[in-house]
Design a protein around this motif. Structure first.
Motif, PDB file in Angstrom:
ATOM      1  N   VAL A  83      64.297 -34.660  -2.129  1.00 16.62           N
ATOM      2  CA  VAL A  83      62.941 -35.422  -1.878  1.00 16.62           C
ATOM      3  C   VAL A  83      61.650 -34.538  -1.698  1.00 16.62           C
ATOM      4  O   VAL A  83      62.359 -33.161  -1.259  1.00 16.62           O
ATOM      5  N   ASP A  85      57.552 -34.906  -1.050  1.00 19.00           N
ATOM      6  CA  ASP A  85      57.254 -36.027  -0.409  1.00 19.00           C
ATOM      7  C   ASP A  85      55.204 -35.366  -0.669  1.00 19.00           C
ATOM      8  O   ASP A  85      54.767 -34.871  -0.354  1.00 19.00           O
ATOM      9  N   ALA A  86      55.314 -36.556  -1.499  1.00 22.10           N
ATOM     10  CA  ALA A  86      53.372 -36.230  -2.212  1.00 22.10           C
ATOM     11  C   ALA A  86      53.241 -37.600  -2.579  1.00 22.10           C
ATOM     12  O   ALA A  86      53.591 -38.539  -3.340  1.00 22.10           O
ATOM     13  N   ASP A  87      52.052 -37.848  -2.988  1.00 22.03           N
ATOM     14  CA  ASP A  87      51.124 -39.010  -2.920  1.00 22.03           C
ATOM     15  C   ASP A  87      51.416 -39.755  -4.503  1.00 22.03           C
ATOM     16  O   ASP A  87      51.345 -40.611  -5.150  1.00 22.03           O
ATOM     17  N   GLN A 139      65.750 -39.816  -6.765  1.00 19.48           N
ATOM     18  CA  GLN A 139      65.171 -40.211  -5.036  1.00 19.48           C
ATOM     19  C   GLN A 139      63.647 -39.964  -5.500  1.00 19.48           C
ATOM     20  O   GLN A 139      62.796 -39.989  -4.604  1.00 19.48           O
ATOM     21  N   ILE A 140      62.963 -38.408  -5.880  1.00 21.35           N
ATOM     22  CA  ILE A 140      61.421 -38.601  -6.166  1.00 21.35           C
ATOM     23  C   ILE A 140      60.875 -39.561  -5.990  1.00 21.35           C
ATOM     24  O   ILE A 140      59.984 -39.445  -5.280  1.00 21.35           O
ATOM     25  N   VAL A 143      60.116 -41.205  -3.046  1.00 21.88           N
ATOM     26  CA  VAL A 143      59.328 -41.238  -2.429  1.00 21.88           C
ATOM     27  C   VAL A 143      57.794 -41.080  -2.724  1.00 21.88           C
ATOM     28  O   VAL A 143      57.843 -41.337  -1.320  1.00 21.88           O
ATOM     29  N   THR A 144      57.503 -40.108  -3.098  1.00 22.54           N
ATOM     30  CA  THR A 144      56.557 -41.218  -4.064  1.00 22.54           C
ATOM     31  C   THR A 144      56.259 -42.235  -4.787  1.00 22.54           C
ATOM     32  O   THR A 144      56.505 -42.989  -4.992  1.00 22.54           O
ATOM     33  N   ARG A 145      54.458 -42.412  -4.126  1.00 14.50           N
ATOM     34  CA  ARG A 145      53.877 -43.526  -4.736  1.00 14.50           C
ATOM     35  C   ARG A 145      53.541 -43.988  -5.547  1.00 14.50           C
ATOM     36  O   ARG A 145      53.213 -45.255  -5.288  1.00 14.50           O
TER      37      ARG A 145
END
Length: 409
Positions: A83, A85-87, A139-140, A143-145
């Protein structure tokens, strides 16, 4: 090494006024003690810093310890992290999407392996059935949009490979994509992406070299005796045809020495290249290694500037020789070396498969016979590549600013 959560940055720099609190993750084969990939990381990071403050940037890497020397205070996360977590996720340079016969995985084999694992764990059967026809994703990505890619290489792919399926899925979701070469552009076009920007390797952006013109350019060589040749070698596990270059190259190097050339073997990645050093024979006793714990990238390029010509089995060997305005013989271990020789003005001196010692020697002899002309051709090619890289970088930075504007709204 800073691992604190990103915070809003005060307006202390010329670009921070665009910052709205968004975060970005930079993804590539970084931290593997590989000169080319670490140079890509530095240049991609510099581009991100035109818009993002350092606390908003996370670099995915394998070994963060020595990267701290090159980018003090860099925020990192393991390349194997499940994971991040970044925009925004940015694929930063290099060949990140490919498959080859000896290292790729066919879709049919991949699905059979997944089915066998699912049958071994009955509670995974439902997940297997649900995911069987779903597009691959990491998975990345979940999480990232948002995601983008700058200066990436795409392909080649062996037929029916899972890596190609995954690459298609990733590329279909990218909001910005620029590629480093025409072959990658053709792949994207075949996949239905008409908005792809043709750029160049990001190392062609100004700033990587800290050399004067006198250090980069040598006077035309009129006597080949005593000239310095650097051989950039590599392990090639992806195909038997490509890996077959080592023995003929050792023979060519030995013969070139008898002709009065000074030949030095160069390793851009000690950890990876160590697996074939035994094949080099006596040459293994005097190898020039990239040592990122001791030198930064510009310092090592200054060392490379002392050579007059290169033979390279690595793509970035061709990139750096072009930056330094040095002729090179590209070893066709795969298609991107042939492409590099074409793009960088060295196509007549490509050492093609099947590798014959005499052909390599003849290419070197032709280069030194026509050295002045070779340097002129390389200078033209380097200028074109730099212009492509600068246009690509400007468009990417504009995208980042639009992204932040949308994030703020």
């Amino acid at each position: 090494m800073n691992s604190a959560a990103p915070q809003r940055s005060p307006k202390t720099g010329p670009y921070v006024e665009h910052y709205t609190g968004a975060t970005v993750a930079l993804k590539g084969a970084y931290g593997l003690w590989n000169l080319g990939d670490d140079a890509l990381m530095l240049m991609c990071y510099r581009l991100l810093r035109k818009v993002f403050p350092p606390e908003a940037i996370t670099v995915q890497c394998f070994d963060a310890m020595y990267l701290e020397k090159h980018l003090p205070g860099i925020r990192t996360v393991s390349a194997t992290a499940q994971v991040v977590d970044a925009d925004l996720l940015v694929y930063g340079g290099g060949t990140q999407f490919y498959s080859f016969p000896l290292t790729g995985t066919r879709v049919s084999v991949y699905r059979r392996q997944r089915l066998l694992r699912a049958l071994a764990r009955p509670h995974h059967v439902l997940r297997y059935l649900l995911d069987k026809h779903a597009p691959p994703q990491t998975q990345i990505q979940r999480v990232t949009r948002h995601s983008a890619a700058v200066a990436v290489g795409i392909g080649p792919f062996m037929p029916d490979s899972i890596q190609e399926d995954k690459a298609r899925a990733v590329l279909s979701n990218l909001e910005f994509i620029s590629v480093r070469d025409p072959a990658s552009l053709d792949v994207c076009t075949d996949w239905g992406r008409e908005d792809v920007i043709l750029g160049s390797d990001i190392c062609f952006l100004p700033g990587l070299l800290k050399l004067t013109t006198d250090e980069r350019l040598y006077a035309p060589v009129r006597n080949k005796a005593g000239k310095n040749i650097g051989i950039v070698f590599r392990r090639w596990p992806h195909s038997q045809e490509g890996a077959a270059y080592v023995k003929p190259l050792v023979q060519a190097a030995s013969h070139l020495r008898t002709l009065g050339y000074h030949v030095t073997w160069i390793s851009f990645c000690k950890t990876e290249d160590a697996q074939i050093i035994g094949e080099l024979g006596e040459a293994a006793n005097s190898i020039l290694y990239w040592t990122p714990e001791q030198l930064d990238v510009p310092q090592f390029l200054a060392i490379l500037a002392r050579f007059d010509c290169f033979i390279t089995a690595r793509y970035h060997g061709a990139v750096f020789s072009t930056l330094l305005r040095k002729p090179c013989v590209c070893v066709e271990v795969e298609q991107k070396l042939a492409l590099a020789s074409e793009c960088f003005g060295m196509r007549p001196y490509l050492w093609e498969q099947p590798f014959r010692t005499n052909n390599c020697i003849a290419a070197i002899d032709a280069i030194f016979t026509n050295y002045s002309h070779c340097v002129q051709q390389i200078d033209v090619a380097a200028t074109i590549q730099t212009e492509l890289a600068q246009n690509m970088a400007a468009l990417f930075v504009a995208f980042l600013r639009r992204f932040l504007t949308g994030h703020r709204q």
